[in-house]
Design an enzyme around this catalytic site. Structure first.
Site, PDB file in Angstrom:
ATOM      1  N   ASN A 139      82.086  69.058  23.968  1.00  0.00           N
ATOM      2  CA  ASN A 139      81.372  68.272  24.979  1.00  0.00           C
ATOM      3  C   ASN A 139      81.588  66.805  24.614  1.00  0.00           C
ATOM      4  O   ASN A 139      80.950  66.288  23.708  1.00  0.00           O
ATOM      5  CB  ASN A 139      79.880  68.648  24.939  1.00  0.00           C
ATOM      6  CG  ASN A 139      79.042  67.750  25.832  1.00  0.00           C
ATOM      7  OD1 ASN A 139      79.570  66.995  26.644  1.00  0.00           O
ATOM      8  ND2 ASN A 139      77.726  67.840  25.683  1.00  0.00           N
TER       9      ASN A 139
ATOM     10  N   LYS B 239      80.870  64.237  26.265  1.00  0.00           N
ATOM     11  CA  LYS B 239      79.847  63.335  26.805  1.00  0.00           C
ATOM     12  C   LYS B 239      80.522  62.120  27.466  1.00  0.00           C
ATOM     13  O   LYS B 239      81.611  62.260  28.016  1.00  0.00           O
ATOM     14  CB  LYS B 239      78.854  62.935  25.704  1.00  0.00           C
ATOM     15  CG  LYS B 239      78.309  64.178  24.969  1.00  0.00           C
ATOM     16  CD  LYS B 239      77.144  63.901  24.090  1.00  0.00           C
ATOM     17  CE  LYS B 239      76.708  65.207  23.433  1.00  0.00           C
ATOM     18  NZ  LYS B 239      75.504  65.078  22.632  1.00  0.00           N
TER      19      LYS B 239
ATOM     20  N   HIS C 227      71.985  70.440  30.020  1.00  0.00           N
ATOM     21  CA  HIS C 227      72.020  69.780  28.708  1.00  0.00           C
ATOM     22  C   HIS C 227      70.763  68.924  28.537  1.00  0.00           C
ATOM     23  O   HIS C 227      70.284  68.308  29.501  1.00  0.00           O
ATOM     24  CB  HIS C 227      73.287  68.918  28.609  1.00  0.00           C
ATOM     25  CG  HIS C 227      73.527  68.451  27.206  1.00  0.00           C
ATOM     26  ND1 HIS C 227      72.832  67.400  26.659  1.00  0.00           N
ATOM     27  CD2 HIS C 227      74.348  68.909  26.232  1.00  0.00           C
ATOM     28  CE1 HIS C 227      73.225  67.235  25.402  1.00  0.00           C
ATOM     29  NE2 HIS C 227      74.140  68.140  25.119  1.00  0.00           N
TER      30      HIS C 227
ATOM     31  N   GLU D 236      70.317  66.085  27.380  1.00  0.00           N
ATOM     32  CA  GLU D 236      70.466  64.677  27.792  1.00  0.00           C
ATOM     33  C   GLU D 236      70.303  64.537  29.305  1.00  0.00           C
ATOM     34  O   GLU D 236      69.786  63.535  29.791  1.00  0.00           O
ATOM     35  CB  GLU D 236      71.821  64.129  27.304  1.00  0.00           C
ATOM     36  CG  GLU D 236      71.804  63.886  25.793  1.00  0.00           C
ATOM     37  CD  GLU D 236      73.162  63.983  25.122  1.00  0.00           C
ATOM     38  OE1 GLU D 236      74.193  63.975  25.802  1.00  0.00           O
ATOM     39  OE2 GLU D 236      73.169  64.086  23.870  1.00  0.00           O
TER      40      GLU D 236
ATOM     41  N   GLU E 254      70.532  74.619  21.816  1.00  0.00           N
ATOM     42  CA  GLU E 254      70.730  73.283  21.263  1.00  0.00           C
ATOM     43  C   GLU E 254      69.371  72.642  20.955  1.00  0.00           C
ATOM     44  O   GLU E 254      68.761  72.026  21.833  1.00  0.00           O
ATOM     45  CB  GLU E 254      71.467  72.404  22.263  1.00  0.00           C
ATOM     46  CG  GLU E 254      72.868  72.866  22.572  1.00  0.00           C
ATOM     47  CD  GLU E 254      73.764  71.696  22.949  1.00  0.00           C
ATOM     48  OE1 GLU E 254      74.798  71.532  22.292  1.00  0.00           O
ATOM     49  OE2 GLU E 254      73.418  70.929  23.851  1.00  0.00           O
TER      50      GLU E 254
ATOM     51  N   GLY F  80      73.246  65.062  17.842  1.00  0.00           N
ATOM     52  CA  GLY F  80      73.673  63.706  17.528  1.00  0.00           C
ATOM     53  C   GLY F  80      72.912  63.071  16.362  1.00  0.00           C
ATOM     54  O   GLY F  80      73.013  61.876  16.124  1.00  0.00           O
TER      55      GLY F  80
ATOM     56  N   SER G 196      74.897  68.785  16.041  1.00  0.00           N
ATOM     57  CA  SER G 196      75.498  68.312  14.788  1.00  0.00           C
ATOM     58  C   SER G 196      76.380  69.357  14.096  1.00  0.00           C
ATOM     59  O   SER G 196      76.368  69.494  12.872  1.00  0.00           O
ATOM     60  CB  SER G 196      74.416  67.810  13.833  1.00  0.00           C
ATOM     61  OG  SER G 196      73.749  66.694  14.399  1.00  0.00           O
TER      62      SER G 196
END
Ligand code: PGA
Length: 249
Positions: free
Chosen positions: A9, A11, A95, A97, A164, A170, A209
């Site tokens: 991904n 991003k 996701h 985010e 996730e 991250g 991560s």
């Protein structure tokens, strides 16, 4: 048997030239890998060039988001039909985010999954708890809500679930293999309850991560069937090593 599923991904990273140069180097490194489903999800602007480069390779194209309508006056949105037309096989939906910065609710996620499946796309459906929810002991409740509402009236065929934990994305703080296994086992149990034996064929992948240093121990967990990789998928060397994880199972 579930085939390991490793997805990048990217991003909001990589220009056209950066995409081309990554793929030029990456494709030969993994060309002999036949026992892993490899997916690259670049930003929308790179989908077309990536689709051209990935033709006749063992790597599939994914998108990072999709809208739930097929066509019409929805400025700035991309429809599932456009994604399959450009050569995407998969799309990431839900996701954290997107949920956090773009107010995507379980209901919106549900509509997106339905629309993507209707267009024949495989869906990588993301779920996971925040740090606060974990510390309050609510991890399983959050996962259950996201599964029940996100998958309402949806069959799990061609669906990949990505666990996730938000606190691991991250941050460099990966879930331990025990934490990942515990969550994945819970997710599989719920899928079994909702869908019966089909749950045994569903890929449940881990994201947060993931690096070359922790991929082997994560993949050694019984219910971890792959990984959704952000930061470490931006470099050819690290993503290659992740795709070529060492098998302990
Ligand atoms: P990360 O991102 O690997 O950079 O933590 C994973 C993801 O958000 O899919």
């Amino acid at each position: 048997m579930r085939k390991p599923f490793i997805a990048a991904n990217w991003k909001m990273n990589k220009t056209l030239n950066e995409t081309k140069s990554f793929l030029k180097d990456f494709i030969p490194f993994v060309k002999d890998v036949s026992d892993v489903e490899i997916i690259i999800a670049p930003p929308f602007t790179s989908l077309y060039v990536a689709a051209e480069q990935l033709k006749e390779t063992n790597i599939f194209l994914g998108a990072q988001n999709v809208f739930y309508e097929e066509v019409g006056a929805y400025t700035g949105e991309i429809s599932p039909l456009m994604l399959s037309d450009i050569g995407c096989k998969y799309v990431i939906v839900g996701h954290s985010e997107r949920r956090q910065y773009f107010n995507e609710t379980d209901l919106i996620v549900n509509k997106k999954i339905k629309a993507a499946k209707k267009a024949g796309l495989g869906v990588i459906f993301c779920i996971g708890e925040s740090l606060e929810e974990r510390e309050k002991g609510n991890t399983f409740d959050v996962l259950l809500r996201e599964i029940e509402e996100g998958l309402d009236d949806i069959d799990i065929e061609d669906l990949i679930i990505a666990y996730e934990p938000i606190w691991a994305i991250g941050t460099g703080k990966t879930a331990t293999p025990e934490q990942a296994q515990e969550a994945h086992e819970y997710i599989r149990e719920k899928l079994q309850f909702l869908y019966g034996n089909k749950a045994n064929d569903s890929c449940i992948i881990y994201g947060g991560s993931v690096t070359p240093d922790n991929i082997d121990s994560l993949m050694a967990c019984k219910d971890v069937d792959g990984a959704l990789v952000g930061g470490a998928s931006l470099k050819v060397e690290s993503f290659t090593r992740i795709v070529k994880f060492k098998r302990e199972k």
